[in-house]
Scaffold this active site. Sequence first.
Site, PDB file in Angstrom:
ATOM      1  N   GLY A  10      99.325  42.385  42.732  1.00 45.42           N
ATOM      2  CA  GLY A  10      99.516  43.081  41.462  1.00 45.42           C
ATOM      3  C   GLY A  10      99.489  42.130  40.273  1.00 45.42           C
ATOM      4  N   GLY A  12     100.395  43.196  37.173  1.00 45.94           N
ATOM      5  CA  GLY A  12     101.214  43.805  36.121  1.00 45.94           C
ATOM      6  C   GLY A  12     102.369  42.884  35.755  1.00 45.94           C
ATOM      7  N   PHE A  13     103.406  43.476  35.171  1.00 50.09           N
ATOM      8  CA  PHE A  13     104.536  42.677  34.681  1.00 50.09           C
ATOM      9  C   PHE A  13     105.223  41.907  35.809  1.00 50.09           C
ATOM     10  CE2 PHE A  13     104.118  45.700  31.184  1.00 50.09           C
ATOM     11  CZ  PHE A  13     104.227  44.840  30.096  1.00 50.09           C
ATOM     12  N   GLY A  14     105.427  42.572  36.951  1.00 49.15           N
ATOM     13  CA  GLY A  14     106.126  41.930  38.052  1.00 49.15           C
ATOM     14  C   GLY A  14     105.317  40.806  38.660  1.00 49.15           C
ATOM     15  N   VAL A  78      94.413  45.922  48.184  1.00 56.62           N
ATOM     16  CA  VAL A  78      95.069  45.676  49.474  1.00 56.62           C
ATOM     17  C   VAL A  78      95.219  46.994  50.232  1.00 56.62           C
ATOM     18  CG1 VAL A  78      97.161  44.843  50.615  1.00 56.62           C
ATOM     19  CG2 VAL A  78      96.281  43.661  48.577  1.00 56.62           C
ATOM     20  N   GLU A 167     106.160  59.074  22.275  1.00 63.03           N
ATOM     21  CA  GLU A 167     105.232  58.189  21.562  1.00 63.03           C
ATOM     22  C   GLU A 167     103.845  58.814  21.423  1.00 63.03           C
ATOM     23  OE1 GLU A 167     107.297  53.889  22.536  1.00 63.03           O
ATOM     24  OE2 GLU A 167     105.801  54.635  23.920  1.00 63.03           O
ATOM     25  N   ASP A 297     108.059  48.764  39.736  1.00 63.01           N
ATOM     26  CA  ASP A 297     108.031  50.233  39.746  1.00 63.01           C
ATOM     27  C   ASP A 297     107.860  50.853  41.128  1.00 63.01           C
ATOM     28  OD1 ASP A 297     108.260  50.100  37.030  1.00 63.01           O
ATOM     29  OD2 ASP A 297     106.416  51.217  36.590  1.00 63.01           O
TER      30      ASP A 297
END
Length: 428
Positions: A10, A12-14, A78, A167, A297
Amino acid sequence: MRSTDVVVIGSGFGGLSAAKQLAKSKVPTTLISATPEHLFQPLLYQVATGVLDPAEIAPPIADVLSDYETIDVVQGYVTALDAQAQVLTYETADGPQQIGYKKLIVAAGAAQGYFGHDEWADRTFSLKSLDDATTLRAHLYDCVHAPLNDQAAHTFVVVGGGATGVEIAGQIRELHDRFYTEVPATVYLVEGAGDLLPVYGGRLSDFARVTLEEAGIQVLTNAFVTDIADDVVTVSGADGEQQITSRTVVWSAGVKATPLAAVIAEATGCDTDRAGRLLINPDLTVGGRADVFAIGDMTSLRGYPGQSPVAMQQGRHAADMIRGKTVTGTAFRYLDKGSMAVVNRHNAVVDAPFGVKLTGFLGWLTWLGVHLFYLVGFRNRVAAVVSWFRSFAGSDRPGFDQLTLRSVSKASKIAPSKSSSPTISSSR
Ligand SMILES: Cc1cc2nc3c(=O)[nH]c(=O)nc-3n(C[C@H](O)[C@H](O)[C@H](O)COP(=O)(O)OP(=O)(O)OC[C@H]3O[C@@H](n4cnc5c(N)ncnc54)[C@H](O)[C@@H]3O)c2cc1C
């Protein structure tokens, strides 16, 4: 078969925070991601509404990590894990590949959940990926250029009154009020709970509701979407059922884990919750495996929210245990630095630590500073500032430029008026 010390899944942020933390100790790491970019999801709604260009929130992950010589970036999806053999299988453009690891950190994120109505995925717009945002942007562009008596094209239903719903609803309204000023629009925001931004509650939720209602948004709380058909959305609430004629339903109401969570659960014997998220151990390991970590997440731990700071802190915690800076088995504790959401231009709500709650312009300035700080890449920050200045100080929509250029002739056929209004029929 290739192999490495640590595989991170991943971008992303993690995944990004884990890989960077491992690089501090020069741990040989391979980051595998299905998508080539590091996506700043909190600003997807601004891409969808033309405030930002997609490139400003999605730098290639290989570029972001190019200065880290111990990190190898691979694009691949994966599909399988052999936890016993410590081998991953992933699909690439060149076919299936395998890689061996000593430690694995999985940060594959979440997908949109539809509360058992998976068929709604095809009838709604979501905001999870860059493709989602550009698809919605192209659709909004078509809507604002549709004939003015096409009521379904000029009515927008946003489902979910959390931060994303608030938003995107605020920005769709603003798109019409400040850019396509001659095109009519009716915007609905539908939320099942009694308040918008239910996790904030109190003064902040009230501020969001009042601000959106003053901007002309129809806020329906204690209300649920019960059916989505061609151009008609059925909403049930305390006052009965109403049907809204709309061609645009933006779904931001639920999440479920990405398919990889089920693969990891099966391979490690880890339990999952109703949304398919991995019920990880307090030290972020998965099932009975001390060599497999899952973060962000796709996991559930102590009710921590599905937010980027959780994913980033978990990424650093897992990496610190692997590189020996934190004792193996140490339980993860989330340091909550607060949450924030933009309501519309110059208005945001901020729920900060020590009971500090900000609304309005001060909240918006705080939001601006924090997002600039976390946006990845100096050039992206500069570009975003320019776009924000054009959009919020002026009334421009830089992200619509490319679409406008493509469709100049189509756009020039518009004969604006504010005459039409949406059709709503109610039955009680
Ligand atoms: C519209 C929106 C607005 C948001 N707003 C905020 C906000 O204001 N504040 C906040 O704190 N949080 C916000 N969030 C939540 C925040 O973005 C997430 O909490 C955060 O992205 C989670 O990070 P992650 O690393 O777990 O997953 P993600 O960032 O989603 O990254 C998942 C990664 O896994 C990859 N992947 C998935 N499956 C596979 C596979 N099988 N093989 C290889 N790679 C795979 C993906 O390509 C991606 O790179 C928002 C989210 C969305 C969608």
